[in-house]
Structures are given as C-alpha cells and as structure tokens.
Design a protein around this motif. Structure first.
Motif, short mmCIF file in Angstrom:
data_model
loop_
_atom_site.label_atom_id
_atom_site.label_comp_id
_atom_site.label_asym_id
_atom_site.label_seq_id
_atom_site.Cartn_x
_atom_site.Cartn_y
_atom_site.Cartn_z
N CYS A 174 34.53 -5.77 -9.17
CA CYS A 174 35.66 -4.93 -9.57
C CYS A 174 36.97 -5.58 -9.11
CB CYS A 174 35.56 -3.54 -8.93
SG CYS A 174 34.18 -2.58 -9.52
N ALA A 175 38.03 -5.22 -9.82
CA ALA A 175 39.34 -5.81 -9.51
C ALA A 175 40.07 -5.02 -8.42
CB ALA A 175 40.18 -5.86 -10.77
N SER A 176 39.62 -3.79 -8.14
CA SER A 176 40.29 -2.99 -7.11
C SER A 176 39.30 -1.99 -6.54
CB SER A 176 41.47 -2.22 -7.71
OG SER A 176 40.99 -1.22 -8.60
N PHE A 177 39.64 -1.43 -5.37
CA PHE A 177 38.75 -0.43 -4.79
C PHE A 177 38.76 0.83 -5.64
CE2 PHE A 177 37.54 2.90 -1.73
CZ PHE A 177 36.29 2.41 -1.41
N GLN A 178 39.92 1.10 -6.25
CA GLN A 178 40.00 2.27 -7.14
C GLN A 178 38.98 2.13 -8.28
OE1 GLN A 178 41.65 5.09 -6.54
NE2 GLN A 178 40.54 5.79 -8.36
N ALA B 111 28.53 5.92 -12.39
CA ALA B 111 27.11 5.72 -12.05
C ALA B 111 26.42 7.06 -11.84
CB ALA B 111 27.00 4.85 -10.79
N LYS B 112 27.11 7.97 -11.15
CA LYS B 112 26.49 9.29 -10.93
C LYS B 112 26.30 10.01 -12.26
CE LYS B 112 29.28 10.60 -7.60
NZ LYS B 112 29.93 11.46 -6.61
N GLN B 113 27.32 9.88 -13.13
CA GLN B 113 27.22 10.56 -14.43
C GLN B 113 26.11 9.98 -15.29
OE1 GLN B 113 31.04 10.10 -16.29
NE2 GLN B 113 31.92 11.75 -15.09
N GLU B 114 26.09 8.64 -15.42
CA GLU B 114 25.22 8.00 -16.41
C GLU B 114 23.83 7.65 -15.87
OE1 GLU B 114 26.12 8.04 -19.39
OE2 GLU B 114 28.27 8.40 -19.19
N LEU B 115 23.74 7.29 -14.58
CA LEU B 115 22.43 6.90 -14.04
C LEU B 115 21.72 8.11 -13.42
CD1 LEU B 115 23.51 3.51 -12.43
CD2 LEU B 115 22.28 3.84 -14.59
N GLY B 116 22.53 9.09 -13.06
CA GLY B 116 21.99 10.39 -12.64
C GLY B 116 20.90 10.31 -11.61
N GLU B 117 19.76 10.93 -11.93
CA GLU B 117 18.71 11.12 -10.93
C GLU B 117 17.99 9.82 -10.55
OE1 GLU B 117 18.48 11.79 -14.09
OE2 GLU B 117 16.57 10.94 -14.75
N ASP C 147 22.34 1.00 -20.04
CA ASP C 147 23.21 0.63 -21.17
C ASP C 147 24.42 1.55 -21.22
OD1 ASP C 147 21.48 -1.36 -21.80
OD2 ASP C 147 20.50 -0.30 -23.48
N ALA C 148 24.16 2.86 -21.05
CA ALA C 148 25.26 3.83 -21.11
C ALA C 148 26.23 3.60 -19.95
CB ALA C 148 24.69 5.25 -21.07
N ALA D 134 31.35 1.50 -17.95
CA ALA D 134 32.04 0.75 -16.89
C ALA D 134 32.83 -0.43 -17.46
CB ALA D 134 31.03 0.27 -15.86
N SER D 135 32.35 -0.97 -18.57
CA SER D 135 33.07 -2.10 -19.18
C SER D 135 34.31 -1.62 -19.91
CB SER D 135 32.18 -2.85 -20.16
OG SER D 135 30.99 -3.20 -19.53
N ALA D 136 34.20 -0.44 -20.49
CA ALA D 136 35.37 0.12 -21.19
C ALA D 136 36.45 0.35 -20.13
CB ALA D 136 34.98 1.46 -21.83
N GLY D 137 37.66 -0.06 -20.43
CA GLY D 137 38.74 0.09 -19.45
C GLY D 137 38.62 -0.90 -18.31
N GLU D 138 37.68 -1.84 -18.44
CA GLU D 138 37.50 -2.91 -17.45
C GLU D 138 37.37 -2.38 -16.02
OE1 GLU D 138 40.29 -6.06 -17.99
OE2 GLU D 138 39.52 -6.49 -19.98
N VAL D 139 36.63 -1.27 -15.89
CA VAL D 139 36.34 -0.76 -14.55
C VAL D 139 35.55 -1.81 -13.78
CG1 VAL D 139 35.05 1.02 -13.31
CG2 VAL D 139 36.39 1.63 -15.33
#
Ligand code: FAD
Ligand code: MLT
Ligand code: ZN
Length: 513
Positions: free
Chosen positions: A259-263, A272-278, A336-337, A342-347
């Motif tokens: 990542c480019a920043s801690f933010q 990750a919590k949203q997409e990878l979940g359980e 994939d999700a 994470a790639s969108a917006g270059e997170v």
C-alpha cells in the motif's frame, strides 16, 4: 517517509506521569537464601536429573530471548509431574524461597527470568499430550508441551492449535497461557481466554487446583482459571491445560499486498472484512523499514514486491492477508471480489498470492522474521500497544520525530487486532534514548485510550507503567488476589504488579500489629 509532529493530548484523562526509567527494585530481604539443604531436598523430590546447578545451563536459563534481562539464579529445577511441582512449591513457600516459573523462555518482557537469585522452575520436562477428542477437538496436554509439536500432533488428526506465533518452535503451552499470547490468528480464533476450557494449576503453597474441565459450557460460579490466563506466573504454576482446537482449514490462501499509505492499509482491512468475511484468518502489517531489516538479515529472502517501475521508491506499507476456509472455489471467488475492490481506487498498489503451501510459508517467513531481524540489528526498545486502528501508525511517526537520530522507529503487528509492535532499533541501549521514549510513549498510548500491553504482558519491563492502562481500583484488586493466592509473594516477585514488595511489607507490618 513524512513524519508528522507530536500533537498535544486529545483530551484530559486519568493518567499520571511516572519516572523516565523503569525502577530497578532491590532484592526483597524477606526471601530466604538457598542452602545446600534446600538443594538436597529438591534432589530427593526430583532426582539428580531434575536439579540443575551447571553454570552454562544456568546462564541460559538466567537470560531472556533478547539478551536484555539477566538473573543470578543458582538453581534450575525441572519437574516431571504435578506432584513434584506441588512438593517443590510447598517447600519454597515454607522456606520463603522466591521462584520464577519458566516455559520456553521466549517472552519479550523479562517475565521468565529472575532478577536476583530466584529459583527457576522450568516446565519443559512435562511435555505429554494427555488426551485428544477427535469429535469435540478438545485437547488436554501438559504445560511444557512445545507449541509447534502440539500443532503437528493436531495437524495429523485434522485440527490446528488456535494460536500461532513466531516463537512456536520453543514456546510452551503453559507459557502461552500464562502470557495469554495473542499471535497471528487471534483475529480468527479469538483469545486464549476463550479457548482454554480448563487448567490444572499449582498455587504458591503447593495446593493443586483442579479446574481441568473439558466442557465448552460451565457456569458454576466464578471462572477461576481465567486468573491464570495471562497471570504471568505470579499467581500459580500451570501444569496442565484443556484447549478447544478448531478443524484444520482445507483451503488456505495467503497474499502479500503493498500500500502507498497507512490510510490505504486501513481501507484494505475494511474491504477484507467485507469481502473475505468469515474465512479471513490473519491481517498483519509491517512497514518498509521492517522489510528492509528482514532482507538485510535473511539472505535467502528476496523482496517479493519490488517497485514496478525502475527507480520508483519502495512501497511504504505491506499487508499479509490470509484466509482459511473449507472450499477453495468459494474462497477464490471471495479473493477475486476483495482484490477487485482493493485495486479499484488503488487501495493496494501491488501484490502477490502464494500458489502453494511453500510460497505461503515464504510470505509468512517475512512477517515472522521481523522480530529476529530486529534482534540481529542492534538493541531494540520493544513496545506492544493496543490502539484504535486509525491512530496506530501515527505513534511510529511521532516516535521517530521525537527520537531523531538516536534510533530508528519501525511498526508492525496484528492490524486486524489493533495491535501495534512499535520497536526502536539502536546501536546500543542509552539513557538518552530511553529518556526520550519513556514515559512519553506510555503517555501517548494513554491519551489515545490504548493499552501498554496488547499481548506480551508486563513482566519486569512494565509494572511501573501499569497505571497508564489500569485504574487504581483494578490494580488494588489485582494486588489483593496476589496476596490471597500467594501470601508470601514467592511466585515471580518484582513482576506485573507495581511496588509489590512494598505492599507485602505493609501487609506483614499490619498483621504484626
Ligand atoms: P516464557 O517466556 O518462559 O514465560 C513467559 C511468562 O509466563 C513468564 O512470566 C513466566 O513466568 C510465565 N510462565 C511460563 N510457563 C509458565 C507456567 N507453566 N505456569 C505459570 N507461569 C508460566 N507473543 C505474542 O503474544 N504474540 C506473538 O505473535 C509473539 N511472537 C513472538 C515471536 C518471537 C520470535 C518471539 C521470540 C516471541 C514472541 N512472542 C509473542 C512472545 C512469547 O513467545 C510469548 O509470550 C509466549 O507465549 C511465551 O511462552 P514461553 O513458553 O516462552 O514462556
Ligand atoms: C510479533 O507479532 O511478531 C511478536 O509479537 C513479536 C514481536 O513483537 O516482535
Ligand atoms: Zn505480536
């Protein structure tokens, strides 16, 4: 990296300023000196093999993993049974001999080594697996079992120990429980306070307390075993434990992301919590300086994510993300999700996903190699904070700003648990550097409503700083429990509680009048 200036307190809180350096206590004169009669007694209980007086072996047992804390014990005891532990402690209690319980001696706060001449009681010879129930996943083992060996035993049966950490090859289950170790997968499996179902513990006077239940539910009054989870050997010696172990995951995926920043790292965590979940099982982070140190001290490790363009600066932050599920197809769809989001917006700027278990181990080796690399690089001022995740890395930046050229501040840890390991690497320990760091670093943490110890404990490093994280009323209750369970204060003295010797003196004076 840009360093932000130190900001004044966010809000006024109940913390106090303490001395710049950890006070070094004097030997408590109420403790007896070891005699040849004591040694003969221990030989009678443990046999010659269980009583170690060899200088070389004692030197190892007197020194902590960081080579920072050094005791002067003349005696190392290695019991093989609970009954032996009980007889040893009953004798020490009777004689007022101070004792340091010791496991794998991998602790990072000086809890497992004596300050003076305390007898070292090492549990390493009590290393039997007592039972394992393949339906419930409940394991009963002795305290001296090494974590990695227990994990291998469980893996053969399709299970996994609910704790993993870089010191797994040497740390023991009793030490893990006594420090309430957090480690790399607390995010997924929770703390040992939840996974330890029962304990057998020997109190300071030799009394064996049996709470070795193998039940998931047991609401029969106070849950006394919890006192010993994180008790750091000050309340009793853990001899056996019953632990709930989860099934081993069939589909494990590991990725290293830059990542480019801690933010951006925080945004990636939210995604990750949203997409990878359980199936999310670890979410670790480290900064570029940590990676540089690992590359410097581990010649076999290569930079897994060199900048994509020649001459571009290296990425400042790295995330190690792991999932553990039961269905690869299902988990791949989740990945994939996640990666798409994470790639969108270059997170996330760059990343690599392990293609097999060997590559996954290679990525973990980077994260787990940080502690050792720091140790090889010079001396380390080690801090272990719980902080609100949004403030977490600002402490590293503020620390670097504050210490200037005296040292290099690095940050890594269990981002998923809000646990920052702030380490300051320097060529040598110095009063000047220490005075810049403490108590400032504890004040900073208190101002941000953090904890001065997320997982390593207090040991001999932090009792004087306990008040930054605990109310006086809670500390007084802790001291009362200590007096109740160990009235002569022989178990791991000078550790955990501030001024414990003073309190003991005060109590005995009160009793005399
Ligand atoms: P020791 O160091 O021997 O003892 C630790 C404390 O427990 C002492 O106070 C000791 O008196 C007490 N104790 C030990 N055994 C008993 C017993 N049977 N009964 C009563 N008291 C006992 N910690 C984490 O939380 N998370 C991590 O990710 C992590 N990673 C690490 C990585 C490395 C490379 C290293 C060197 C350390 C790491 N640690 C970590 C710290 C350390 O490994 C843990 O605290 C571990 O749980 C200590 O276990 P041990 O057997 O070595 O205990
Ligand atoms: C870790 O997370 O790597 C351990 O707690 C050890 C350390 O803090 O260095
Ligand atoms: Zn850690």
């Amino acid at each position: 990296m840009a360093v932000s200036p130190w900001t004044p307190p966010l809000q006024s809180q109940q913390w106090r300023s303490y001395s710049a350096s950890a006070p070094v206590p004097a030997r408590d004169p109420s403790f007896a000196q070891l005699t040849s009669d004591d040694v003969r007694f221990f030989q009678g209980v443990l046999g010659l093999g269980g009583v170690v007086t060899d200088d070389d072996l004692l030197a190892v047992a007197n020194t902590d993993w960081m080579n920072k804390y050094h005791g002067k014990s003349k005696l190392l005891l290695r019991p093989r049974t609970t009954e032996q532990v009980s007889r040893v402690l009953a004798h020490c209690h009777e004689r007022r001999l101070a004792v340091v319980p010791q496991g794998g001696n991998s602790g990072l706060v000086g809890g497992s080594v004596p300050l003076f001449d305390e007898v070292i009681l090492n549990l390493g010879a009590m290393d039997r697996i007592v039972s394992f129930d393949e339906v419930s996943g409940i394991l009963v083992c002795e305290a001296g079992c090494i974590l990695e060996k227990v994990d291998a035993y469980l893996a053969e049966r399709g299970f996994v120990f609910p704790l993993d950490l870089g010191a797994k090859g040497s740390c023991q289950i009793g030490g893990n429980i006594s420090t309430n170790a957090g480690g790399l997968r607390l995010l997924r499996y929770g703390s040992l306070h939840g996974n330890v179902l029962g304990l057998e513990v020997v109190l300071a006077d030799g009394t064996v307390v049996d709470t070795l239940k193998t039940l998931r539910k047991d609401n029969t009054g106070y849950d006394v075993k919890q006192l010993f989870v994180g008790g750091e050997g000050t309340l009793g010696v853990v001899t056996q434990a019953a632990i709930l172990t989860p099934p081993k995951a069939r589909a494990v995926n590991v990725a290293l992301l830059a990542c480019a920043s801690f933010q951006d790292a925080l945004t990636a965590f939210r995604l990750a919590k949203q997409e990878l979940g359980e199936v999310l099982s670890a979410f670790e982070f480290f900064d570029r300086t940590c990676l540089d140190l690992v590359l410097k001290h581990h010649s076999a490790i290569r930079d897994p994510l060199p900048p994509e363009e020649d001459g571009a600066p290296p990425y400042p932050f790295y995330l190690l993300v792991e999932t553990a599920g039961s269905n690869q197809e299902h988990d791949s769809a989740k990945w994939d999700a996640f990666l798409e989001a994470a790639s969108a917006g270059e997170v996330v700027q760059n990343g690599t996903i392990a293609q097999d278990a060997g590559q996954a181990a290679g990525l973990w080796a980077i994260r787990e190699g940080i502690t050792e690399s720091l140790a090889k690089n010079g001396v380390v001022y080690k801090y272990d904070f719980s902080l609100p995740v949004t403030d977490l890395y600002r402490l590293v930046e503020d620390t670097q700003q504050r210490i200037g050229p005296l040292g290099v501040a690095v940050g890594y840890g269990h981002l998923g648990d809000g646990n920052l390991h702030l380490n300051v690497s320097a060529p040598a320990y110095s009063d000047a550097l220490r005075a810049r760091l403490e108590p400032w670093v504890y004040e900073w943490t208190a101002q941000h409503r953090g904890s001065i110890s997320a997982e390593h404990g207090l040991g001999q490093m932090k009792p004087h700083a306990l008040r930054y994280s605990k109310a006086d009323s809670a500390i007084e209750l802790m001291a009362s429990l200590k007096r109740l369970l160990d009235p002569r204060g022989i178990l791991n003295p000078y550790k955990v509680l501030p001024d414990e010797a003073d309190k003991r003196d005060a109590t005995s004076k009160k009793q005399q009048t």
